[in-house]
Motif scaffolding. Structure first.
Motif: not given
Length: 821
Positions: A389-390, A393, A396-397, A424
């Motif tokens: 998940k890290q 993310d 994504d950023s 995702l």
């Protein structure tokens, strides 16, 4: 549920479907692009869980083919292909043209016919695309496999044999000799060679354009696909095709310049290996390594063989080239292992998780400088264990940051859409990103427009639930065809059932027809129910399928309770779809709020959505007004009909029953009809031009041959006349010499004209002289028969005097001709 919702459900598709349709229309390209995209649509394929057996076989075949191409050699001394090279390259099809000699153009004509057949199959699949997708999808797979084999396994043999048709060299006399057959001069008398020369150039240009076109638009861009050689864009594929063509051309045209030939071949392979190492064009590490192995083996073998050819030429022995060949293979294997190691290190260096983040400058080090650096930095997602998940993310950023930075570029948005849908599984956000791609203000490349066109034309995620999946299913060509087939079977069953009851209620029913009608009812019902069940499994929450299947169960099978349950389920799905639309709007508003809170307005997706819709409406209104003005200016007749004639509109492909047809908008022409009209007009013109060129060449050659025949006949006739007259003159002159005892002055200087002697006198005089000569020779033989063969001994002969002035000078003084001892 409100009355407005009931009216919307009964008279029009859902709101989400109309929005998708409006965005699809807004992102249409011009008509030329649409025709091109329609022709390429049958080749569009994005397999995800398909094991790439064919791809692996073609890779192995290409590796062997490139190694054999590295062995190609033409001796600069004899200007002919060496024996070892000819045997090895014949096995791969590269040297078939050399082996066939003067019949080499036949191979090229066969290749041209094969290329035309593949293109024709592609056009047929385009015209019948909907039926093929619904009934025979294997035809598309077969066409795609044929095109892939043509552009991979047959690419180098076709190019090499095409070059053979015009590959010539100069001999010692300065004549241009055809290398395939040294008895034929280039473009000099041989019709088959001249035709092959022209077809070879046309084929090379056509084949190169077709290859570049296919490699530009047809590639697998799915990052999670099981297939090999998936990539973010097609730039490297096109570059590889052009470089392979250049290598084949250089190895044939630079025979007399071995140094520059080595620079081109080895330098090209080294350049491609460096590009693979530095830019990592493919998603998967194994794909980059496999491509690097091909070019590393080719470059290593070719470098060693160029050195070996130079040593062989200096030592006049073929043994060194075999030694250098073995060395080239060993070096190629070693370099392939080293390349794979360094490619792996380079790939990990580009990963985002291995970069340092500079807190002061708020960026990663090394810096992501261009758009092309975004995708390699996220390649670690190919490894399942790194999809935490890290990390997700973090990616994504990164995409959000780069989209803000390159706000006018469409490529980051497309990659972000793939990330959202594949990693995702966020279909709502992926759809929102896809809508932004339809903005005409974005810089969208032509291949990306083709991908968007294909996504609108093919089936996308039919098995998803909710309103979004329903809309995609409604837009799917496969879904529409299956629904049409189910409806057709359903109507046939109703008609057969009606006839059955009508026949029973007659006074005298025809009982022989009843089993036939019952069989039709059962078969049609079973076919319709089977299709509806398949559609229910694929699109279990599609309102249209639920309602039509309920109608079938109620009308034919009389299963009222099941039909009512399906109708209630359809009502519930529609309510869920409306809620999904509300949730999507809330999601966009939240993104807008978060963007405002962070001080950036780039994530205002709702405002962008409204702006895109307004721009699309303005563009459509401008295009319609411009089209109407042009049509008013160009009211000329086509095929004897005015431009607004209904039959001409039908010929141009205007769809009857559509809103554009009823409103008089003639811009929405059917792509299939346009393609057929283009083919019907262009193919005869191309055939006429080719026929005219070939006929002109044949006529010129035949005319030249006939001219030569007339010239030779004229020379033969002239010589025959001279020889016929020369015999008579010689006899006359010889008679005068006999008569005047070789005293030419008495013949020519007595002031009287030379009298012509009758033929009978000439014959008698020559017969008498001949008899005397015979008697003298006989006497010589009689007296010398004991002396041996005297004819072999040197005897004195008279030197014939051909100059009349010299003869007159000698005979006037009473001298005899000079005797040569």
């Amino acid at each position: 549920m409100s009355i407005q919702q009931d009216e919307k459900r009964s008279t029009a598709p859902s709101t989400q479907s109309s929005r998708v349709e409006s965005f699809a229309k807004a992102s249409k390209s011009d008509k030329a692009e649409q025709i091109l995209f329609t022709l390429l649509l049958p080749l569009y394929d994005q397999p995800r869980r398909k094991v790439p057996f064919l791809t692996m076989i073609l890779w192995a075949f290409r590796l062997i083919e490139m190694i054999i191409l590295a062995l190609f050699h033409i001796d600069s001394g004899t200007s002919l292909q060496t024996g070892f090279s000819k045997v090895v390259n014949f096995a791969s099809g590269i040297s078939i043209g050399f082996s066939m000699g003067k019949h080499a153009p036949i191979i090229l004509i066969t290749a041209f016919v094969l290329l035309i057949l593949v293109i024709a199959a592609q056009v047929i699949c385009t015209i019948l695309y909907q039926k093929i997708v619904a009934m025979q999808p294997w035809i598309l797979s077969l066409t795609q496999s044929c095109v892939e084999i043509l552009l991979t396994a047959l690419y180098i043999p076709f190019i090499s044999n095409a070059i053979t048709t015009f590959d010539c060299f100069k001999d010692e006399e300065g004549k241009n000799i055809w290398r395939a057959d040294i008895t034929i001069q280039c473009l000099n008398g041989n019709i088959l060679h001249i035709i092959g020369f022209i077809i070879g150039i046309v084929f090379l240009i056509t084949f190169l354009i077709y290859s570049v076109l296919i490699r530009t638009f047809i590639f697998n861009f799915n990052p999670k696909s099981y297939s090999l050689f998936t990539c973010r864009n097609s730039a490297f594929n096109v570059f590889e095709v052009i470089m392979t063509f250049g290598i084949c051309f250089a190895m044939r045209m630079l025979v007399e310049w071995p140094f520059w030939r080595g620079i081109v071949t080895v330098g090209t392979s080294l350049t491609i290996v460096i590009i693979i190492y530095w830019y990592q064009p493919y998603f998967k590490y194994i794909s980059n390594v496999l491509t690097c192995i091909i070019w590393t083996m080719f470059g290593s073998i070719r470098l060693c063989l160029e050195i070996g050819y130079a040593v062989t030429s200096a030592s006049h022995s073929e043994i060194p080239q075999y030694f250098f060949l073995a060395a080239g293979v060993a070096i190629g294997v070693l370099m392939s292992i080293m390349s794979s190691y360094f490619i792996g290190i380079r790939e990990k260096q580009l990963w985002l998780i291995n970069r340092k983040f500079d807190i002061n400058k708020l960026r990663y080090v090394p810096k992501i400088k261009t758009i092309n650096d975004i995708d390699p930095s996220t390649r670690f997602l190919q490894h399942k264990e790194l999809r935490t998940k890290q990390n997700i993310d973090l990616v994504d950023s990164l995409y959000i940051q780069q989209i803000k930075k390159y706000k006018n570029e469409a490529q980051p948005l497309f990659e972000y859409q793939l990330f959202q849908s594949q990693f995702l599984k966020n279909r709502i956000k992926a759809t929102a990103v896809l809508k932004r791609l339809t903005d005409p203000m974005l810089k969208t490349s032509t291949p990306l427009r083709f991908i968007l066109f294909c996504q609108r034309s093919t089936e996308v995620s039919g098995s998803q639930s909710g309103g979004g999946s329903q809309d995609n299913a409604d837009q799917s060509i496969t879904f529409q065809n299956q629904m049409a087939q189910a409806e057709e079977h359903y109507e046939n069953a109703k008609v057969a059932l009606k006839k059955f009851f009508e026949e029973i209620l007659k006074r005298k029913p025809n009982f022989s027809q009843l089993p036939i009608l019952l069989e039709q009812i059962v078969d049609q019902d079973a076919a319709s129910r089977k299709i509806f069940e398949e559609l229910m499994n694929q699109h279990h929450n599609n309102v249209q399928i639920l309602r039509r299947y309920a109608k079938l169960l109620r009308d034919v099978y009389n299963e009222t309770e099941t039909a009512d349950e399906l109708l209630q389920r359809a009502e519930m799905v529609e309510e869920v779809g409306d809620n999904n639309q509300i949730n999507e709007k809330q999601y966009l508003i939240e993104n807008q709020t978060s963007g405002a809170a962070s001080g950036t307005d780039e994530s205002d997706w709702g405002a962008i959505d409204a702006m895109i819709t307004d721009n699309n409406q303005k563009n459509k209104s401008i295009q319609r007004s411009q089209s109407r003005r042009k049509k008013k200016k160009k009211m000329k007749k086509l095929f004897g009909l005015p431009s607004n004639d209904p039959s001409l509109k039908e010929l141009q492909g205007i769809r009857r029953g559509s809103s554009s047809y009823s409103n008089g908008d003639e811009d929405e022409a059917s792509p299939t009809t346009g393609i057929m009209l283009l083919l019907c007009v262009s193919i005869p013109h191309i055939l006429i031009i080719l026929g005219f060129i070939i006929s002109t060449i044949v006529y010129s050659q035949l005319a030249q041959q006939f001219k030569n025949q007339l010239s030779n006949t004229e020379r033969v006739c002239s010589m025959a006349g001279v020889m016929g007259r020369a015999g008579c003159y010689s006899l006359q002159l010889l008679w005068h010499y006999y008569k005047y005892d070789y005293n030419a002055s008495r013949v020519f200087n007595d002031g009287n004209a030379i009298a012509l002697v009758a033929l009978s006198s000439l014959l008698n005089s020559h017969a008498l002289v001949g008899s005397k000569i015979n008697d003298i020779v006989a006497t010589i033989y009689l007296y010398t028969e004991q002396l041996g063969s005297w004819e072999v001994e040197d005897i004195t002969v008279y030197n014939p005097v051909t100059n009349q002035n010299q003869l007159e000078t000698l005979t006037a003084n009473g001298q005899k001709p000079k005797v040569v001892e």
